[in-house]
Structures are given as C-alpha cells and as structure tokens.
Design a protein around this motif. Structure first.
Motif, PDB file in Angstrom:
ATOM      1  N   ASN A   1     -44.087 -19.913 -60.070  1.00 51.76           N
ATOM      2  CA  ASN A   1     -43.055 -19.254 -59.266  1.00 51.76           C
ATOM      3  C   ASN A   1     -42.771 -20.022 -57.975  1.00 51.76           C
ATOM      4  O   ASN A   1     -42.127 -19.487 -57.070  1.00 51.76           O
ATOM      5  CB  ASN A   1     -43.482 -17.817 -58.963  1.00 51.76           C
ATOM      6  CG  ASN A   1     -43.361 -16.935 -60.175  1.00 51.76           C
ATOM      7  OD1 ASN A   1     -42.291 -16.438 -60.470  1.00 51.76           O
ATOM      8  ND2 ASN A   1     -44.442 -16.764 -60.918  1.00 51.76           N
ATOM      9  N   THR A   2     -43.261 -21.253 -57.908  1.00 47.15           N
ATOM     10  CA  THR A   2     -43.085 -22.155 -56.758  1.00 47.15           C
ATOM     11  C   THR A   2     -43.328 -21.452 -55.420  1.00 47.15           C
ATOM     12  O   THR A   2     -42.506 -21.510 -54.509  1.00 47.15           O
ATOM     13  CB  THR A   2     -41.702 -22.840 -56.768  1.00 47.15           C
ATOM     14  OG1 THR A   2     -40.673 -21.864 -56.696  1.00 47.15           O
ATOM     15  CG2 THR A   2     -41.524 -23.712 -57.995  1.00 47.15           C
ATOM     16  N   MET A   3     -44.481 -20.801 -55.351  1.00 43.39           N
ATOM     17  CA  MET A   3     -44.865 -20.086 -54.133  1.00 43.39           C
ATOM     18  C   MET A   3     -46.056 -20.771 -53.489  1.00 43.39           C
ATOM     19  O   MET A   3     -46.900 -21.337 -54.178  1.00 43.39           O
ATOM     20  CB  MET A   3     -45.296 -18.654 -54.461  1.00 43.39           C
ATOM     21  CG  MET A   3     -44.257 -17.804 -55.098  1.00 43.39           C
ATOM     22  SD  MET A   3     -44.923 -16.165 -55.403  1.00 43.39           S
ATOM     23  CE  MET A   3     -44.927 -15.549 -53.741  1.00 43.39           C
ATOM     24  N   THR A   4     -46.127 -20.674 -52.189  1.00 45.16           N
ATOM     25  CA  THR A   4     -47.318 -21.124 -51.484  1.00 45.16           C
ATOM     26  C   THR A   4     -48.333 -19.982 -51.473  1.00 45.16           C
ATOM     27  O   THR A   4     -47.995 -18.822 -51.737  1.00 45.16           O
ATOM     28  CB  THR A   4     -47.000 -21.516 -50.027  1.00 45.16           C
ATOM     29  OG1 THR A   4     -46.586 -20.331 -49.320  1.00 45.16           O
ATOM     30  CG2 THR A   4     -45.922 -22.588 -49.956  1.00 45.16           C
ATOM     31  N   GLN A   5     -49.563 -20.323 -51.155  1.00 41.15           N
ATOM     32  CA  GLN A   5     -50.581 -19.284 -51.005  1.00 41.15           C
ATOM     33  C   GLN A   5     -50.182 -18.311 -49.896  1.00 41.15           C
ATOM     34  O   GLN A   5     -50.403 -17.109 -50.010  1.00 41.15           O
ATOM     35  CB  GLN A   5     -51.947 -19.904 -50.701  1.00 41.15           C
ATOM     36  CG  GLN A   5     -52.537 -20.631 -51.882  1.00 41.15           C
ATOM     37  CD  GLN A   5     -53.870 -21.283 -51.573  1.00 41.15           C
ATOM     38  OE1 GLN A   5     -54.195 -21.551 -50.420  1.00 41.15           O
ATOM     39  NE2 GLN A   5     -54.646 -21.545 -52.609  1.00 41.15           N
ATOM     40  N   GLU A   6     -49.579 -18.826 -48.857  1.00 40.28           N
ATOM     41  CA  GLU A   6     -49.154 -17.987 -47.735  1.00 40.28           C
ATOM     42  C   GLU A   6     -48.088 -16.991 -48.173  1.00 40.28           C
ATOM     43  O   GLU A   6     -48.121 -15.818 -47.773  1.00 40.28           O
ATOM     44  CB  GLU A   6     -48.632 -18.847 -46.578  1.00 40.28           C
ATOM     45  CG  GLU A   6     -49.701 -19.664 -45.876  1.00 40.28           C
ATOM     46  CD  GLU A   6     -50.084 -20.960 -46.610  1.00 40.28           C
ATOM     47  OE1 GLU A   6     -49.413 -21.347 -47.606  1.00 40.28           O
ATOM     48  OE2 GLU A   6     -51.084 -21.569 -46.202  1.00 40.28           O
ATOM     49  N   GLU A   7     -47.129 -17.438 -48.979  1.00 43.64           N
ATOM     50  CA  GLU A   7     -46.072 -16.544 -49.457  1.00 43.64           C
ATOM     51  C   GLU A   7     -46.637 -15.437 -50.342  1.00 43.64           C
ATOM     52  O   GLU A   7     -46.268 -14.265 -50.197  1.00 43.64           O
ATOM     53  CB  GLU A   7     -45.002 -17.338 -50.219  1.00 43.64           C
ATOM     54  CG  GLU A   7     -44.170 -18.244 -49.332  1.00 43.64           C
ATOM     55  CD  GLU A   7     -43.317 -19.211 -50.120  1.00 43.64           C
ATOM     56  OE1 GLU A   7     -42.217 -19.523 -49.633  1.00 43.64           O
ATOM     57  OE2 GLU A   7     -43.735 -19.667 -51.213  1.00 43.64           O
ATOM     58  N   LEU A   8     -47.528 -15.816 -51.253  1.00 44.13           N
ATOM     59  CA  LEU A   8     -48.135 -14.812 -52.119  1.00 44.13           C
ATOM     60  C   LEU A   8     -48.942 -13.823 -51.293  1.00 44.13           C
ATOM     61  O   LEU A   8     -48.847 -12.606 -51.494  1.00 44.13           O
ATOM     62  CB  LEU A   8     -49.022 -15.471 -53.174  1.00 44.13           C
ATOM     63  CG  LEU A   8     -49.748 -14.504 -54.114  1.00 44.13           C
ATOM     64  CD1 LEU A   8     -48.762 -13.605 -54.859  1.00 44.13           C
ATOM     65  CD2 LEU A   8     -50.624 -15.280 -55.090  1.00 44.13           C
ATOM     66  N   ALA A   9     -49.710 -14.340 -50.351  1.00 40.69           N
ATOM     67  CA  ALA A   9     -50.527 -13.478 -49.497  1.00 40.69           C
ATOM     68  C   ALA A   9     -49.665 -12.466 -48.758  1.00 40.69           C
ATOM     69  O   ALA A   9     -49.994 -11.273 -48.703  1.00 40.69           O
ATOM     70  CB  ALA A   9     -51.319 -14.327 -48.509  1.00 40.69           C
TER      71      ALA A   9
END
Length: 75
Positions: free
Chosen positions: A29-37
C-alpha cells in the motif's frame, strides 16, 4: 516463546509471520511505518517492533489492522 495477555503462547514463527504480513501489506500500500502508525493510533516504533518480530500487536488491534487492509484476521 512469548505469552499473550490471555496466557496463550506464541512461538517465534508466529510472531515473525505476523510482522512479515504487516510489513508486506504496508509496503503493498506504499505506506511508511509512520503513516500506518498514525492510522492505527500507535507509535511508529510499535510498527517497527511488529515488523522485526520484537513484539506483536495487542490482540485488540488485530481487527482494526485487518479492516484497514481489507483482509480477514486469518490472513
């Protein structure tokens, strides 16, 4: 082996599989860990620990994680 709050024991393979699945879905989903968090209302450090197998998400987070990625908890 690690124990859950319910007293169930998770082996290292299970812990690593959970983390690998979260990392795979996040990257797809081309997300960073920060975005998911941010979307799960946890810290980026928590996501990192899940993905490296250092810890697992709290069991209460699993339905939200599954819903967020559009999968079942079994996946």
């Amino acid at each position: 082996m690690k124990s859950t709050k319910e007293g169930k024991v998770l082996d290292m393979t299970t812990i690593q599989n959970i983390g690998m699945q979260i990392a795979k879905l996040r990257k797809e989903n081309t997300m960073t860990q920060e975005e998911l968090a941010k979307n799960l209302d946890v810290s980026a450090q928590a996501v990192s620990k899940w993905e490296t197998g250092a810890s697992t998400p709290d069991i209460t987070l699993l339905p939200g994680i599954a819903t967020y990625f559009g999968i079942s908890i079994d996946e």
